[in-house]
Enzyme design. Structure first.
Site, PDB file in Angstrom:
ATOM      1  N   ARG A  67     -15.417   9.485 -31.683  1.00 41.48           N
ATOM      2  CA  ARG A  67     -16.638  10.225 -32.041  1.00 41.48           C
ATOM      3  C   ARG A  67     -16.273  11.647 -32.446  1.00 41.48           C
ATOM      4  O   ARG A  67     -16.883  12.224 -33.324  1.00 41.48           O
ATOM      5  CB  ARG A  67     -17.601  10.248 -30.851  1.00 41.48           C
ATOM      6  CG  ARG A  67     -18.091   8.873 -30.458  1.00 41.48           C
ATOM      7  CD  ARG A  67     -18.986   8.973 -29.242  1.00 41.48           C
ATOM      8  NE  ARG A  67     -20.256   9.595 -29.565  1.00 41.48           N
ATOM      9  CZ  ARG A  67     -20.982  10.286 -28.675  1.00 41.48           C
ATOM     10  NH1 ARG A  67     -20.542  10.469 -27.454  1.00 41.48           N
ATOM     11  NH2 ARG A  67     -22.134  10.799 -29.019  1.00 41.48           N
ATOM     12  N   ASN A  87      -0.647   4.318 -10.012  1.00 45.87           N
ATOM     13  CA  ASN A  87       0.325   4.303  -8.920  1.00 45.87           C
ATOM     14  C   ASN A  87       1.237   3.082  -9.079  1.00 45.87           C
ATOM     15  O   ASN A  87       0.931   2.165  -9.847  1.00 45.87           O
ATOM     16  CB  ASN A  87      -0.373   4.383  -7.556  1.00 45.87           C
ATOM     17  CG  ASN A  87      -1.182   3.149  -7.236  1.00 45.87           C
ATOM     18  OD1 ASN A  87      -0.660   2.035  -7.235  1.00 45.87           O
ATOM     19  ND2 ASN A  87      -2.475   3.330  -6.957  1.00 45.87           N
ATOM     20  N   GLN A 145      -8.540   8.689 -23.311  1.00 44.32           N
ATOM     21  CA  GLN A 145      -8.218   8.130 -24.630  1.00 44.32           C
ATOM     22  C   GLN A 145      -8.846   8.957 -25.742  1.00 44.32           C
ATOM     23  O   GLN A 145      -9.945   9.510 -25.579  1.00 44.32           O
ATOM     24  CB  GLN A 145      -8.759   6.688 -24.700  1.00 44.32           C
ATOM     25  CG  GLN A 145      -8.442   5.989 -26.010  1.00 44.32           C
ATOM     26  CD  GLN A 145      -8.761   4.510 -25.965  1.00 44.32           C
ATOM     27  OE1 GLN A 145      -9.422   4.039 -25.037  1.00 44.32           O
ATOM     28  NE2 GLN A 145      -8.310   3.774 -26.943  1.00 44.32           N
ATOM     29  N   LEU A 146      -8.144   9.019 -26.856  1.00 38.62           N
ATOM     30  CA  LEU A 146      -8.639   9.695 -28.055  1.00 38.62           C
ATOM     31  C   LEU A 146     -10.054   9.219 -28.383  1.00 38.62           C
ATOM     32  O   LEU A 146     -10.323   8.016 -28.394  1.00 38.62           O
ATOM     33  CB  LEU A 146      -7.683   9.361 -29.194  1.00 38.62           C
ATOM     34  CG  LEU A 146      -7.922   9.872 -30.606  1.00 38.62           C
ATOM     35  CD1 LEU A 146      -6.591   9.927 -31.350  1.00 38.62           C
ATOM     36  CD2 LEU A 146      -8.907   9.032 -31.389  1.00 38.62           C
ATOM     37  N   SER A 167       0.828  -1.217   0.000  1.00 38.26           N
ATOM     38  CA  SER A 167       0.000   0.000   0.000  1.00 38.26           C
ATOM     39  C   SER A 167       0.858   1.261   0.000  1.00 38.26           C
ATOM     40  O   SER A 167       0.420   2.299  -0.502  1.00 38.26           O
ATOM     41  CB  SER A 167      -0.978   0.000   1.178  1.00 38.26           C
ATOM     42  OG  SER A 167      -0.278  -0.064   2.393  1.00 38.26           O
ATOM     43  N   ARG A 206      -9.089  -2.619 -18.688  1.00 37.45           N
ATOM     44  CA  ARG A 206      -9.675  -3.558 -17.727  1.00 37.45           C
ATOM     45  C   ARG A 206      -8.973  -3.456 -16.372  1.00 37.45           C
ATOM     46  O   ARG A 206      -9.485  -3.916 -15.355  1.00 37.45           O
ATOM     47  CB  ARG A 206      -9.576  -4.995 -18.247  1.00 37.45           C
ATOM     48  CG  ARG A 206     -10.409  -5.268 -19.476  1.00 37.45           C
ATOM     49  CD  ARG A 206     -11.891  -5.162 -19.187  1.00 37.45           C
ATOM     50  NE  ARG A 206     -12.341  -6.103 -18.192  1.00 37.45           N
ATOM     51  CZ  ARG A 206     -12.659  -7.386 -18.435  1.00 37.45           C
ATOM     52  NH1 ARG A 206     -12.599  -7.844 -19.661  1.00 37.45           N
ATOM     53  NH2 ARG A 206     -13.041  -8.185 -17.462  1.00 37.45           N
ATOM     54  N   ARG A 253       0.496  -8.453 -17.951  1.00 36.05           N
ATOM     55  CA  ARG A 253       0.557  -8.192 -19.399  1.00 36.05           C
ATOM     56  C   ARG A 253       1.934  -8.391 -20.011  1.00 36.05           C
ATOM     57  O   ARG A 253       2.068  -8.342 -21.239  1.00 36.05           O
ATOM     58  CB  ARG A 253       0.062  -6.766 -19.679  1.00 36.05           C
ATOM     59  CG  ARG A 253      -1.365  -6.519 -19.222  1.00 36.05           C
ATOM     60  CD  ARG A 253      -2.359  -7.449 -19.874  1.00 36.05           C
ATOM     61  NE  ARG A 253      -3.734  -7.163 -19.424  1.00 36.05           N
ATOM     62  CZ  ARG A 253      -4.817  -7.737 -19.904  1.00 36.05           C
ATOM     63  NH1 ARG A 253      -4.710  -8.659 -20.846  1.00 36.05           N
ATOM     64  NH2 ARG A 253      -6.007  -7.442 -19.440  1.00 36.05           N
TER      65      ARG A 253
HETATM   66  C1  LIG Z   1      -3.789 -13.284 -20.397  1.00 36.13           C
HETATM   67  C2  LIG Z   1      -5.099 -12.637 -20.096  1.00 36.13           C
HETATM   68  C3  LIG Z   1      -6.247 -13.061 -20.722  1.00 36.13           C
HETATM   69  C4  LIG Z   1      -7.496 -12.465 -20.446  1.00 36.13           C
HETATM   70  N1  LIG Z   1      -8.622 -12.893 -21.092  1.00 36.13           N
HETATM   71  C5  LIG Z   1      -9.812 -12.316 -20.835  1.00 36.13           C
HETATM   72  C6  LIG Z   1     -11.013 -12.725 -21.486  1.00 36.13           C
HETATM   73  O1  LIG Z   1     -10.999 -13.635 -22.309  1.00 36.13           O
HETATM   74  N2  LIG Z   1     -12.180 -12.106 -21.216  1.00 36.13           N
HETATM   75  C7  LIG Z   1     -12.238 -11.080 -20.288  1.00 36.13           C
HETATM   76  O2  LIG Z   1     -13.320 -10.537 -20.053  1.00 36.13           O
HETATM   77  N3  LIG Z   1     -11.123 -10.660 -19.657  1.00 36.13           N
HETATM   78  C8  LIG Z   1      -9.928 -11.228 -19.900  1.00 36.13           C
HETATM   79  N4  LIG Z   1      -8.799 -10.794 -19.253  1.00 36.13           N
HETATM   80  C9  LIG Z   1      -8.909  -9.642 -18.345  1.00 36.13           C
HETATM   81  C10 LIG Z   1      -8.957 -10.084 -16.864  1.00 36.13           C
HETATM   82  O3  LIG Z   1     -10.108 -10.855 -16.602  1.00 36.13           O
HETATM   83  C11 LIG Z   1      -8.952  -8.853 -15.960  1.00 36.13           C
HETATM   84  O4  LIG Z   1     -10.095  -8.059 -16.221  1.00 36.13           O
HETATM   85  C12 LIG Z   1      -7.731  -7.974 -16.165  1.00 36.13           C
HETATM   86  O5  LIG Z   1      -6.563  -8.758 -16.206  1.00 36.13           O
HETATM   87  C13 LIG Z   1      -7.631  -6.960 -15.046  1.00 36.13           C
HETATM   88  O6  LIG Z   1      -7.260  -7.663 -13.884  1.00 36.13           O
HETATM   89  P1  LIG Z   1      -7.726  -7.248 -12.456  1.00 36.13           P
HETATM   90  O7  LIG Z   1      -9.226  -7.221 -12.373  1.00 36.13           O
HETATM   91  O8  LIG Z   1      -6.983  -8.121 -11.510  1.00 36.13           O
HETATM   92  O9  LIG Z   1      -7.100  -5.749 -12.418  1.00 36.13           O
HETATM   93  P2  LIG Z   1      -7.493  -4.470 -11.608  1.00 36.13           P
HETATM   94  O10 LIG Z   1      -8.846  -4.000 -11.961  1.00 36.13           O
HETATM   95  O11 LIG Z   1      -6.375  -3.497 -11.846  1.00 36.13           O
HETATM   96  O12 LIG Z   1      -7.486  -4.926 -10.134  1.00 36.13           O
HETATM   97  C14 LIG Z   1      -6.274  -5.179  -9.435  1.00 36.13           C
HETATM   98  C15 LIG Z   1      -6.623  -5.991  -8.214  1.00 36.13           C
HETATM   99  O13 LIG Z   1      -7.434  -5.196  -7.355  1.00 36.13           O
HETATM  100  C16 LIG Z   1      -8.443  -6.017  -6.754  1.00 36.13           C
HETATM  101  N5  LIG Z   1      -9.763  -5.547  -7.236  1.00 36.13           N
HETATM  102  C17 LIG Z   1     -10.006  -4.685  -8.272  1.00 36.13           C
HETATM  103  N6  LIG Z   1     -11.315  -4.462  -8.388  1.00 36.13           N
HETATM  104  C18 LIG Z   1     -11.931  -5.211  -7.458  1.00 36.13           C
HETATM  105  C19 LIG Z   1     -13.288  -5.403  -7.115  1.00 36.13           C
HETATM  106  N7  LIG Z   1     -14.285  -4.788  -7.760  1.00 36.13           N
HETATM  107  N8  LIG Z   1     -13.562  -6.243  -6.112  1.00 36.13           N
HETATM  108  C20 LIG Z   1     -12.571  -6.866  -5.440  1.00 36.13           C
HETATM  109  N9  LIG Z   1     -11.260  -6.741  -5.702  1.00 36.13           N
HETATM  110  C21 LIG Z   1     -10.936  -5.899  -6.709  1.00 36.13           C
HETATM  111  C22 LIG Z   1      -8.164  -7.449  -7.192  1.00 36.13           C
HETATM  112  O14 LIG Z   1      -7.298  -8.048  -6.281  1.00 36.13           O
HETATM  113  C23 LIG Z   1      -7.456  -7.245  -8.498  1.00 36.13           C
HETATM  114  O15 LIG Z   1      -6.644  -8.338  -8.895  1.00 36.13           O
HETATM  115  C24 LIG Z   1      -7.563 -11.391 -19.517  1.00 36.13           C
HETATM  116  C25 LIG Z   1      -6.399 -10.964 -18.866  1.00 36.13           C
HETATM  117  C26 LIG Z   1      -5.166 -11.556 -19.145  1.00 36.13           C
HETATM  118  C27 LIG Z   1      -3.922 -11.066 -18.454  1.00 36.13           C
END
Ligand SMILES: Cc1cc2nc3c(=O)[nH]c(=O)nc-3n(C[C@H](O)[C@H](O)[C@H](O)COP(=O)(O)OP(=O)(O)OC[C@H]3O[C@@H](n4cnc5c(N)ncnc54)[C@H](O)[C@@H]3O)c2cc1C
Length: 258
Positions: free
Chosen positions: A116, A197, A112-113, A79, A103, A208
């Site tokens: 529209r 951050n 982002q650009l 943190s 995501r 990634r």
């Molecule tokens: C190789 C690869 C393939 C993928 N394929 C797909 C796919 O086919 N379809 C698809 O839809 N997505 C896909 N994704 C996207 C994936 O599901 C995640 O949305 C993306 O990697 C973002 O991860 P995250 O939610 O951990 O990240 P962040 O949103 O940055 O979150 C970081 C961390 O914060 C915590 N956190 C964030 N938000 C919350 C919340 N609301 N509640 C609780 N804890 C939270 C969790 O610990 C999380 O890991 C893929 C990702 C990768 C790397």
């Protein structure tokens, strides 16, 4: 109305990353830390925040800032890394890349650009890494890109006529472009400002830059690791970049999810 055919589009084979912003740390006189070793403002800010938790500004272990942050990562006390934000301008990336990038929610901000508002008649395109350099594949891809862009230009012109009754020209253009962009491919180049951050960047970069990630975003992640390692080694030095079995670069992290 006839639409002018766009000239051959500019193609990107590599992304471009520019650092827009980094922390500026002001050490308070009444709570001075006994700093050791080389460090940047962002790293000192995180150390200051971490030391405040235990009021250990006198640095009893005599650690350098980067050793201190190494221990923070090892202990999973991530943190404190959230205090240091870095803003990057990403260019030469595709819309499909940014669709994946945004995501990553926690700790990130995006601008982002807009397709529209911005005319994409002269848009650039990003050659997918797996296609780049292969004459046959790249030829087929270029033909499709050119055709899509021609259709976009023609659709915008026709839609501008169709919506001729809309008095506000800016709004009319927006209506035309938002519909015509439906034919633009995932490879259309975009630009995005990303602020994150250090903890958020680490999480995103871990996912990634791995071998399982899509090739274009993996290439970007490896480049961002290099940029951020130069900015603040204390936050990012545990990423190791290597050449994977597919002969492309990937990276692995030393301390998973701090
Ligand atoms: C190789 C690869 C393939 C993928 N394929 C797909 C796919 O086919 N379809 C698809 O839809 N997505 C896909 N994704 C996207 C994936 O599901 C995640 O949305 C993306 O990697 C973002 O991860 P995250 O939610 O951990 O990240 P962040 O949103 O940055 O979150 C970081 C961390 O914060 C915590 N956190 C964030 N938000 C919350 C919340 N609301 N509640 C609780 N804890 C939270 C969790 O610990 C999380 O890991 C893929 C990702 C990768 C790397």
């Amino acid at each position: 109305m006839t639409a002018a055919a766009p000239s051959a589009p500019h193609l990107f084979y590599e992304p471009k990353v520019s650092v827009l912003s980094r922390p500026a740390f002001e050490s308070p006189e009444h709570m001075a830390v006994l700093w050791q070793g080389e460090s940047t403002d962002g790293e000192r800010l995180a150390e200051f925040a971490g030391r405040l938790c235990y009021m250990s500004q006198h640095n009893p272990a005599g650690r350098s800032t980067r050793d201190y942050l190494e221990n923070i990562k090892k202990q999973g006390h991530g943190s404190v890394l959230e205090h240091a934000n870095y803003s990057l301008l990403l260019e030469g990336v595709s819309r499909s890349l940014t669709h994946e990038l945004v995501r990553h929610r926690a700790g990130f901000a995006y601008s982002q650009l807009s397709q529209r508002y911005v005319d994409e008649s002269e848009a650039c395109f990003v050659v997918p890494p797996a296609i780049a350099g292969d004459e046959l594949l790249e030829g087929a891809w270029r033909a499709q890109i050119g055709s899509a862009q021609n259709t976009y230009v023609s659709l915008v012109a026709q839609l501008m006529e169709r919506y001729g009754w809309v008095a506000d020209k800016v709004h009319r253009r927006k209506m035309a472009r938002e519909a015509a962009r439906g034919v633009l491919p995932n490879s259309t180049e975009t630009k995005i400002v990303v602020t994150g951050n250090a903890r958020a960047w680490r999480t995103m970069l871990e996912l990634r830059s791995s071998e399982g990630a899509e090739l274009e975003i993996r290439r970007l992640a490896v480049l961002v690791i290099r940029v951020l390692q130069a900015e603040a080694p204390g936050f990012f030095s545990d990423f190791e970049i290597y050449e994977a079995a597919d002969r492309r670069e990937a990276a692995r992290i030393g301390y998973h999810k701090v």
